[in-house]
Design an enzyme around this catalytic site. Structure first.
Site, mmCIF file in Angstrom:
data_model
loop_
_atom_site.group_PDB
_atom_site.id
_atom_site.type_symbol
_atom_site.label_atom_id
_atom_site.label_comp_id
_atom_site.label_asym_id
_atom_site.label_seq_id
_atom_site.Cartn_x
_atom_site.Cartn_y
_atom_site.Cartn_z
ATOM 1 N N LYS A 123 5.598 14.080 -2.222
ATOM 2 C CA LYS A 123 4.227 14.093 -2.725
ATOM 3 C C LYS A 123 3.390 12.899 -2.274
ATOM 4 O O LYS A 123 2.171 12.971 -2.228
ATOM 5 C CB LYS A 123 4.239 14.109 -4.263
ATOM 6 C CG LYS A 123 4.880 15.311 -4.875
ATOM 7 C CD LYS A 123 4.855 15.239 -6.406
ATOM 8 C CE LYS A 123 5.875 14.255 -6.940
ATOM 9 N NZ LYS A 123 7.267 14.671 -6.698
ATOM 10 N N GLY A 205 22.040 12.838 -15.652
ATOM 11 C CA GLY A 205 21.483 12.735 -14.315
ATOM 12 C C GLY A 205 20.164 13.459 -14.147
ATOM 13 O O GLY A 205 19.688 13.647 -13.022
ATOM 14 N N GLU A 208 15.719 9.634 -14.211
ATOM 15 C CA GLU A 208 16.030 8.450 -13.424
ATOM 16 C C GLU A 208 16.308 7.261 -14.340
ATOM 17 O O GLU A 208 15.951 7.265 -15.515
ATOM 18 C CB GLU A 208 14.849 8.101 -12.510
ATOM 19 C CG GLU A 208 14.450 9.198 -11.549
ATOM 20 C CD GLU A 208 15.406 9.321 -10.376
ATOM 21 O OE1 GLU A 208 16.212 8.381 -10.181
ATOM 22 O OE2 GLU A 208 15.347 10.338 -9.675
ATOM 23 N N ASP A 219 4.170 12.169 -12.492
ATOM 24 C CA ASP A 219 4.713 13.210 -11.624
ATOM 25 C C ASP A 219 3.956 14.519 -11.829
ATOM 26 O O ASP A 219 3.575 15.192 -10.863
ATOM 27 C CB ASP A 219 6.202 13.404 -11.903
ATOM 28 C CG ASP A 219 6.806 14.491 -11.032
ATOM 29 O OD1 ASP A 219 7.023 14.243 -9.836
ATOM 30 O OD2 ASP A 219 7.054 15.601 -11.554
ATOM 31 N N LYS A 223 1.402 16.638 -9.148
ATOM 32 C CA LYS A 223 1.561 18.052 -8.816
ATOM 33 C C LYS A 223 0.300 18.859 -9.097
ATOM 34 O O LYS A 223 -0.106 19.698 -8.278
ATOM 35 C CB LYS A 223 2.758 18.610 -9.586
ATOM 36 C CG LYS A 223 4.091 18.059 -9.093
ATOM 37 C CD LYS A 223 5.256 18.421 -9.997
ATOM 38 C CE LYS A 223 6.562 17.858 -9.455
ATOM 39 N NZ LYS A 223 7.702 18.061 -10.378
#
EC number: 1.1.1.3
Length: 340
Positions: A123, A205, A208, A219, A223
């Site tokens: 991105k 997992g 982060e 994020d 987007k």
């Protein structure tokens, strides 16, 4: 017909992309009329280049990153070289950097100048310099696709750009980040605090070690920004998006919503009103009548509202590197597929 692919960055998404090519190249040739061949991969230490095609079977056995490229080069008795831009399409997979867009921005501009098409899973460059990249691509007459950067496997750009072609989109609303949706779902289903749910996401997992880009809403903002610029032919920047994350959502707020049979979701949206577009990301309480109410865990979803086709919704889409790699492969196929 062969199409030469140069990849920038060799992390987990790029490796998964190579694995997909390894297993799908023959079927792509028979179904879509071209054969995709990786001739170069650029990492921090230089470019791995073989004009006849890199052996993906061998490369994918060496791990990821520049060390894998170096290992392959040593086994083949060849040298890593400075980047060269003599492919048909650049597949950009470097880590996202929304502060500068680099190194992806320079890679894209160099490839465009050489007449290469662009497919990006990253991105950063588009968030930082969408207008610049778009103008450069138009000047050289090359195509660019970035559906893998707008929610990985969830086909957001495809629906807005192809399935709704000719329709007037008045609103786009989506759960575009699987990490935050997992955290909110875990808080709701297990009566946990934000910190407790975040820790579970990190242990699995999903989140982060530094989850700021996800939990603070950036994020999702990136987007919805790319979707807006791509579908509405605009040139907004991240400063044009009102952003609020989920880090201040408490257990009490979750419980209050549950008592009303509602759920809190981090929604990214763009709304067309009086010929003006407004973009925002914020946690919202939604009811069962909203299809995004049922999107839980790491799943994502998006709703398009149109004047002509009413409301279109799609949910799901894998939130892992293979899903992102599959979106990249889809973009490459859609660049070159023969029309049936």
């Amino acid at each position: 017909m062969e199409k030469r692919i140069i990849i920038t960055g060799y992390g987990v998404v790029a490796k998964e992309f190579c694995k997909l090519l390894l297993s799908h190249s023959q079927s792509i040739k028979s179904m879509y009329g071209f054969y995709p061949k990786v001739t170069g991969i650029i990492g921090r230490k230089g470019m791995l280049y073989e004009a006849e095609g890199i052996s993906l079977d061998e490369l994918t056995s060496y791990g990821i990153g520049s060390d894998a490229l170096t290992h392959y080069a040593e086994e083949k008795n060849i040298f890593l070289i400075p980047p060269k831009w003599n492919g048909d399409v650049l597949v950009e997979c470097t880590p996202t950097n929304i502060e500068t867009g680099e190194p992806g921005l320079s890679y894209m501009l160099n490839a465009i100048e050489a007449g290469m098409a662009i497919v990006s899973a990253s991105k950063g460059a588009f968030v930082h310099s969408f207008k610049r990249i778009k103008e450069a691509a138009r000047k050289k007459g090359v195509s660019m696709k970035f559906s893998g950067a707008t929610a990985a496997a969830l086909p957001t750009m495809d629906i807005g750009g192809y399935s709704l072609a000719g329709a007037t989109i008045t609103r786009i609303e989506g759960i575009l980040n699987g990490t935050t949706n997992f955290i909110l779902t875990t808080m709701t289903e297990n009566n946990l605090s934000f910190d407790e749910a975040l820790k579970i996401a990190q242990l699995k997992g999903i989140a982060e070690r530094n989850p700021s880009l996800d939990v603070k809403g950036y994020d999702s903002a990136c987007k919805i920004l790319l979707l807006t610029n791509g579908l509405f032919e605009t040139s907004f920047s991240l400063n044009d998006v009102q952003i609020e994350g989920i880090e201040h959502i408490t257990k009490e707020k979750i419980n209050e919503a549950q008592e009303k049979n509602e759920r809190i979701k981090l929604l990214a949206s763009v709304i067309l009103k009086n010929e003006h577009l407004s973009l925002e990301v914020r946690p919202r309480t939604i009811q069962p009548s909203n299809p995004l109410y049922y999107v839980n865990g790491t799943n994502k979803g998006i709703v398009f509202e149109t004047e002509e086709m009413d409301t279109i919704c799609v949910t799901g889409g894998a939130s892992h590197p293979r899903g992102a790699a599959a979106a990249v492969l889809k973009d490459v196929i859609n660049l070159y597929r023969r029309e049936l």
